[in-house]
Design a protein around this motif. Structure first.
Motif, short mmCIF file in Angstrom:
data_model
loop_
_atom_site.label_atom_id
_atom_site.label_comp_id
_atom_site.label_asym_id
_atom_site.label_seq_id
_atom_site.Cartn_x
_atom_site.Cartn_y
_atom_site.Cartn_z
N ASN A 1 0.85 -1.27 -0.05
CA ASN A 1 0.12 -0.07 -0.04
C ASN A 1 0.83 1.14 -0.11
O ASN A 1 0.68 2.32 -0.71
CB ASN A 1 -1.08 -0.07 1.17
CG ASN A 1 -2.17 0.91 1.19
OD1 ASN A 1 -1.92 1.91 0.50
ND2 ASN A 1 -2.82 0.91 2.18
N ASN B 1 1.15 4.05 -3.09
CA ASN B 1 0.77 5.37 -3.09
C ASN B 1 1.85 6.15 -3.42
O ASN B 1 1.69 7.32 -3.96
CB ASN B 1 0.21 5.52 -1.61
CG ASN B 1 -1.10 5.00 -1.28
OD1 ASN B 1 -1.70 4.50 -2.23
ND2 ASN B 1 -1.33 4.60 -0.18
N ASP C 1 -6.82 2.10 -2.40
CA ASP C 1 -7.26 3.42 -2.22
C ASP C 1 -8.95 3.23 -1.80
O ASP C 1 -9.38 2.09 -1.85
CB ASP C 1 -7.21 4.31 -3.40
CG ASP C 1 -7.83 3.82 -4.55
OD1 ASP C 1 -8.90 2.92 -4.37
OD2 ASP C 1 -7.06 4.28 -5.77
#
Length: 533
Positions: free
Chosen positions: A120, A124, A364
């Motif tokens: 994650n 990002n 997300d």
């Protein structure tokens, strides 16, 4: 199926390298340590705990029951106040109320994303680094607002949620079967001069992959940069664990996305379900077609395999290049985007309509794949025609389908006649009655398996990509697609839908009631845990 020399057609000096690619031992041992293994461990712990309570702590049962009740109420209150989809909430409520210890531990495990926090964070970071790397031509946004106001808001949403701009100077070719797309892929691969990027959910040795691999190995030898990326679940059934190393000996850079990791691998979640081929930054393919023989009907796995794909040529292609590079660079210390996004892009002098390549990321808060589908349903005036292999809907998508039909829109859905998974087939049946009552038309493709992922509406817009109508695609997988507005291929997509519908049997309330008992009973039972499948 191992690669055969006569299939690949390599010269004698290349055969030595190709022998490295014969099928090896698959990674079945990892299954023991995957999410299945963890679930079995948690169930065993739950049973052991119950046995221990009755065996050794009989005198404290009232206190233990009270503690369990307080703990369960706390978990339930947390669940009810979460942002989770209502259908998923109901599933977790059932699991936790029936098996408080097991259910709560499993819920904590799936919500904590053990093993994916780093993923994650890296994704990002890559998204932030590459923001603005691809942009639409000057004036495109204004022209969409003037010429296609109904699509302008969707274009704005895609631009803001994932930096997926709209393009106008792009040719789009539609392929109504996997074998047609494969033939064109081979032609385009032969013309590669700089780089070839391939990202697929499934790669399996056979005729389809063998022909492609022969070209990739030859191109790599000529100096073309070749990268291949496939999902880590392939090691369960199609490829040996060391396949990337074997390809590297042919000069091909290869990665598995998210290989199975003992006990922290939620291998059903966060899978790379995308299908992307990019050649030299000017040509891209996407759609439902993976790299295995059933997708081109060389392997009769579930009857005739109906699949679709699109080829893009023009200014929209770098968006797919960027999507590939974002996934490829997840585990790279020094990500590199620029040089691959600056290759001269073929731009046709004149092309119709607009194209927006887009991706969907489960890391997300946006449900891009589902929102695009629902936006098409909510704006439709005449029809929305859908081809999808699965129908496992959350409450929002089911409501959108029903509302469109209740407004008088012709909502027709084509599903498989020969399923690939019994559970998915049974769960689709649970939606039939509600959808039929609202006027949604449902058909099953009698010759075999429907694997296409297509929405087409009102002769003006369509989506062709990888996004299924099920929880995995809409919530748990990395996906991609091409949104098309006013392109020349849209009448061809609608024609393909109508011709395919002629080969389907229509489902009615009466035929749904006469469905086999095992399918109906299984669907009713599985409905309670559908979001977890």
């Amino acid at each position: 199926m191992p690669l055969k020399r006569e299939v690949c057609g390599l010269k004698n000096e290349d055969n030595k390298g190709l022998n490295l690619l014969k099928s090896g031992q698959k990674g079945f041992i990892h299954l023991i340590f995957s999410r299945v293994g963890l679930i079995c461990l948690l169930l065993a712990f739950h049973i052991f705990l119950l046995f221990g309570i009755f065996r050794w702590f009989g005198n404290f049962l009232p206190h233990i029951y009270g503690g369990v009740i307080v703990f369960t109420v706390a978990v339930v209150l947390y669940l009810l106040n979460s942002r989770m989809d209502p259908s998923a909430k109901i599933t977790w409520l059932i699991v936790i109320l029936l098996l408080p210890v097991f259910g709560s531990l499993l819920f904590w495990y799936t919500r904590s994303d053990i093993g994916h926090r780093t993923l994650n964070k890296r994704f990002n970071r890559l998204t932030e680094m590459s923001a603005g790397s691809v942009s639409c031509s000057e004036g495109v946004a204004e022209r969409i607002s003037e010429e296609a106001p109904s699509a302008a808001a969707l274009a704005h949403y895609l631009q803001n949620t994932g930096c997926y701009p709209a393009f106008d100077r792009t040719d789009v070719d539609y392929y109504s079967l996997g074998e047609y797309a494969w033939e064109e892929m081979l032609k385009q691969l032969e013309g590669a001069e700089h780089f070839i990027f391939m990202e697929y959910f499934i790669v399996d040795e056979g005729v389809m992959w063998g022909k492609i691999l022969e070209i990739l190995a030859r191109k790599a030898k000529e100096g073309v940069e070749v990268r291949v990326m496939y999902d880590g679940t392939c090691e369960f059934s199609t490829l040996p664990h060391d396949y990337p190393k074997r390809l590297s000996q042919l000069g091909i850079k290869c990665k598995m996305f998210s290989p199975v990791t003992p006990f922290v691998s939620t291998h059903y979640n966060y899978r790379d379900h995308r299908k992307i081929l990019v050649i030299d930054g000017h040509t891209a393919f996407t759609g439902g077609v993976n790299l295995a023989d059933e997708y081109i009907n060389r392997n009769d796995k579930h009857g005739h395999w109906k699949d679709t794909a699109v080829m893009l040529k023009g200014e929209a292609v770098p968006s797919f290049t960027l999507m590939f590079l974002q996934m490829w660079n997840i585990d790279e210390k020094q990500p590199d985007f620029g040089q691959y996004l600056t290759y001269p892009t073929y731009a046709p002098e004149k092309s119709s309509g607009y194209v927006i390549p887009y991706g969907d990321c489960p890391l997300d808060s946006y449900k891009v794949g589902e929102q695009v589908y629902m936006d098409i349903l909510n704006r439709a005036q005449k029809y929305v025609h859908i081809m999808t292999p699965y129908l496992i809907l959350d409450s929002e998508m089911e409501t959108a389908l029903k509302f469109a039909a209740e407004r008088g829109v012709d909502v027709s859905v084509l599903l498989p006649g020969i399923p690939d998974h019994f559970a998915a087939h049974a769960l689709a049946w649970t939606h039939y009655a509600s959808l039929l009552d609202s006027g949604v038309k449902i058909y099953e493709y009698t010759p075999g398996f429907m694997h296409s992922k297509v929405f087409v509406s009102d002769d003006r817009e369509a989506v062709v990509g990888t996004v299924n109508l099920d929880y995995r695609s809409l919530y748990h997988h990395f996906e991609c697609a091409a949104y098309l507005y006013g392109t020349d291929c849209i009448p061809q997509i609608e024609k393909d839908f109508n011709e395919t519908r002629e080969k389907c049997r229509r489902i009615t309330r009466e035929s749904a009631r006469k469905e086999k008992f095992i399918r109906k009973a299984s669907g009713v039972l599985l409905k309670a845990i559908a979001p977890l499948l």
